[in-house]
Design a protein around this motif. Structure first.
Motif, PDB file in Angstrom:
ATOM      1  N   TRP A   1     -12.286  -0.174   8.966  1.00  0.00           N
ATOM      2  CA  TRP A   1     -12.424   1.116   9.641  1.00  0.00           C
ATOM      3  C   TRP A   1     -12.060   2.262   8.697  1.00  0.00           C
ATOM      4  O   TRP A   1     -12.747   3.299   8.657  1.00  0.00           O
ATOM      5  N   VAL A   2     -11.001   2.084   7.902  1.00  0.00           N
ATOM      6  CA  VAL A   2     -10.639   3.104   6.910  1.00  0.00           C
ATOM      7  C   VAL A   2     -11.781   3.302   5.916  1.00  0.00           C
ATOM      8  O   VAL A   2     -12.151   4.432   5.586  1.00  0.00           O
ATOM      9  N   GLU A   3     -12.342   2.195   5.455  1.00  0.00           N
ATOM     10  CA  GLU A   3     -13.478   2.269   4.531  1.00  0.00           C
ATOM     11  C   GLU A   3     -14.640   3.024   5.170  1.00  0.00           C
ATOM     12  O   GLU A   3     -15.296   3.847   4.526  1.00  0.00           O
TER      13      GLU A   3
ATOM     14  N   LEU B   1     -11.954   2.307  -0.791  1.00  0.00           N
ATOM     15  CA  LEU B   1     -10.514   2.082  -0.704  1.00  0.00           C
ATOM     16  C   LEU B   1      -9.805   2.296  -2.037  1.00  0.00           C
ATOM     17  O   LEU B   1      -8.583   2.450  -2.065  1.00  0.00           O
TER      18      LEU B   1
ATOM     19  N   ALA C   1       0.807  -1.216   0.000  1.00  0.00           N
ATOM     20  CA  ALA C   1       0.000   0.000   0.000  1.00  0.00           C
ATOM     21  C   ALA C   1       0.841   1.268   0.000  1.00  0.00           C
ATOM     22  O   ALA C   1       0.338   2.339  -0.333  1.00  0.00           O
TER      23      ALA C   1
ATOM     24  N   CYS D   1     -19.847  -1.705   7.616  1.00  0.00           N
ATOM     25  CA  CYS D   1     -19.501  -0.297   7.407  1.00  0.00           C
ATOM     26  C   CYS D   1     -20.758   0.437   6.952  1.00  0.00           C
ATOM     27  O   CYS D   1     -21.294   0.134   5.882  1.00  0.00           O
TER      28      CYS D   1
ATOM     29  N   THR E   1     -12.263 -10.119   6.004  1.00  0.00           N
ATOM     30  CA  THR E   1     -11.462  -8.977   5.593  1.00  0.00           C
ATOM     31  C   THR E   1     -10.963  -8.238   6.843  1.00  0.00           C
ATOM     32  O   THR E   1     -11.505  -8.378   7.937  1.00  0.00           O
ATOM     33  N   SER E   2      -9.938  -7.433   6.664  1.00  0.00           N
ATOM     34  CA  SER E   2      -9.266  -6.754   7.768  1.00  0.00           C
ATOM     35  C   SER E   2     -10.183  -5.761   8.480  1.00  0.00           C
ATOM     36  O   SER E   2     -10.826  -4.916   7.855  1.00  0.00           O
TER      37      SER E   2
ATOM     38  N   SER F   1      -7.530   5.572  -2.794  1.00  0.00           N
ATOM     39  CA  SER F   1      -6.072   5.613  -2.636  1.00  0.00           C
ATOM     40  C   SER F   1      -5.381   5.298  -3.957  1.00  0.00           C
ATOM     41  O   SER F   1      -4.327   5.860  -4.273  1.00  0.00           O
TER      42      SER F   1
ATOM     43  N   LYS G   1      -9.055  -3.402  10.392  1.00  0.00           N
ATOM     44  CA  LYS G   1      -8.414  -2.089  10.279  1.00  0.00           C
ATOM     45  C   LYS G   1      -8.784  -1.414   8.961  1.00  0.00           C
ATOM     46  O   LYS G   1      -9.112  -0.217   8.930  1.00  0.00           O
ATOM     47  N   TRP G   2      -8.727  -2.173   7.858  1.00  0.00           N
ATOM     48  CA  TRP G   2      -9.083  -1.581   6.574  1.00  0.00           C
ATOM     49  C   TRP G   2     -10.579  -1.293   6.506  1.00  0.00           C
ATOM     50  O   TRP G   2     -11.019  -0.356   5.829  1.00  0.00           O
TER      51      TRP G   2
END
Length: 457
Positions: A447-449, A104, A74, A403, A441-442, A107, A444-445
């Motif tokens: 949460w970013v989403e 995502l 990433a 999410c 799925t992660s 990015s 942490k990712w």
């Protein structure tokens, strides 16, 4: 300039493609996908826009993708992006048109601009830089974070609107005049001129169905011809962006149109839509393709439809299904009710029985964890029920943290928390050890989403 490795990769991929449109046009744009080639060329929406631009008189496009190596790292800056058709750097085109599927991928858009030495922030670009546009599935939910990056967003369906947008700026020299022209088009958001996002746009039903322009073995869906069977969804699932979307529900493509559009030399076919199994003639379509000797994949199979009789799963077995994939949605019946989902335990049990009856290897179930109001007791119910299913047929769970998305009834619901999600996943894995395959799925990712899904410019 692209490295020899990238040039060779592009050469091989072009050699393997079937259906690519060769065209030189006075106004040619760079059609960019902010994920690697194998993902972008599996996107029916991206292929639909490609075909729309290439079929429009005087317009054309050349494709560009995020460097393959970026998927595993990433932090990696991609190679300088060039187009597949001519090998030109993307910044040499007057317009960069990005198709963005979900949060995502923002990015990837940033990294492609950086690699092309184009300032990622809209406010830092001027007449020296190409105009940067965006569209795609993300715009059905919350395209606001794109507002800091792109010059304009085509919100919602863009089958015909993308051509209208290109016509509006074709031959217009001034950046300000281009933006003024785009701002006059319905459902086009120009962040520098508009204070409020427009409603999601819908195209006329005459443009349906979308279908593949190019087939290639170098994708997630190797050599598969993709075609939509319907657009939108009439269901009311409270978490879903596509609920009763665009024109109020599901717009059906007639079965005869679907079958007539699929080329006779297509041996692998993907039937695409938000609710493919809700098509009233879907079993007839699948059986007709089985008679042609096709392998067929279907998106979004609903358990209440699969369980209704024996004919649907029997048809899937005829077209090569070895895994029956559907949705459990929530960890318990109480959670599913809160999501307004129709999946009932008896539907899922029946799906397991039918998968076994028709010789399938496993039942794969998708579900979310961390849904508002969920507790450890709901996770324990999922363990007990999945264990019951595993006694009928091997089970695999594909899990995504919940999410909340904009423009849904659960808009604004909090993210459960990385620690909470990880703890519930651990509880699920321990409870199902040796009984079911659990993949998630992660957190942490996710949460970013979530932050991007709920965010603004």
């Amino acid at each position: 300039m692209p490295t020899p490795q990238l040039r060779e990769r592009i050469r091989k991929r072009l050699h393997d493609e079937t259906g690519r449109i060769s065209k030189e046009a006075p106004f040619t744009v760079s059609l960019c996908y902010p994920s690697p080639y194998r993902v972008g060329m599996s996107s029916l929406g991206y292929q639909r826009i490609y075909r729309a631009l290439m079929e429009a008189p005087g317009l054309g496009c050349e494709r560009a993708f995020l460097d393959d190596e970026c998927e595993a790292d990433a932090a990696r800056l991609p190679e300088h992006p060039v187009t597949y058709e001519s090998g030109r750097p993307i910044e040499e085109h007057p317009v960069l048109a990005f198709s963005v599927a979900y949060e995502l991928e923002i990015s990837g858009l940033v990294r492609m601009l950086q690699a092309a030495r184009i300032p990622p922030r809209r406010r830092d670009r001027d007449e020296r830089h190409p105009l940067v546009l965006a569209g795609g599935p993300l715009t059905f939910s919350n395209p606001a974070p794109l507002g800091a990056l792109v010059d304009a967003v085509l919100v919602g369906e863009a089958d015909a609107r993308v051509v209208v947008a290109m016509r509006a700026i074709e031959g217009v020299r001034s950046r300000a005049d281009q933006l003024d022209a785009l701002a006059k088009i319905p459902h086009v958001f120009v962040p520098s001129l508009h204070a409020v996002l427009p409603q999601v746009g819908a195209e006329d039903d005459a443009v349906l169905p979308a279908f593949s322009a190019i087939r290639t073995p170098n994708t997630e869906l190797s050599d598969m011809f993709l075609i939509e069977t319907e657009r939108g969804c009439s269901r009311g699932c409270t978490y879903c962006v596509m609920r009763r979307s665009t024109n109020g529900g599901m717009r059906i493509v007639p079965a005869e149109v679907i079958l007539e559009t699929i080329p006779r030399d297509a041996h692998r076919v993907g039937l695409v839509g938000a609710a493919v199994s809700d098509h009233p003639k879907i079993v007839d379509v699948v059986n007709a393709l089985a008679d042609r000797g096709c392998d067929v994949g279907l998106s979004s199979l609903r358990p209440d439809k699969l369980a209704r009789g024996d004919d649907f799963v029997a048809a899937l077995a005829r077209v090569g299904y070895r895994t029956l994939t559907t949705a459990m949605d929530g960890t318990s019946m109480r959670v599913r009710d809160s999501l307004d989902r129709r999946a009932r335990p008896e539907h899922l049990v029946r799906c397991a029985e039918l998968a076994k009856k028709h010789g399938m290897d496993r039942l794969k179930l998708y579900l979310m964890i961390g849904v508002p109001g969920e507790t450890d007791e709901d996770v324990d119910e999922c363990v007990a029920f999945t264990t019951e299913l595993s006694r009928i047929v091997p089970v695999a769970l594909g899990i995504a943290p919940f999410c909340a998305k904009r423009h849904t009834p659960l808009d604004g619901a909090p993210f459960a928390g990385i620690d909470v999600v990880d703890a519930r996943l651990d509880r699920l894995r321990r409870g199902l050890k040796g009984r079911a395959d659990v993949r998630a799925t992660s957190a942490k990712w996710a949460w970013v989403e979530y932050v991007l899904a709920q965010g603004g410019e």
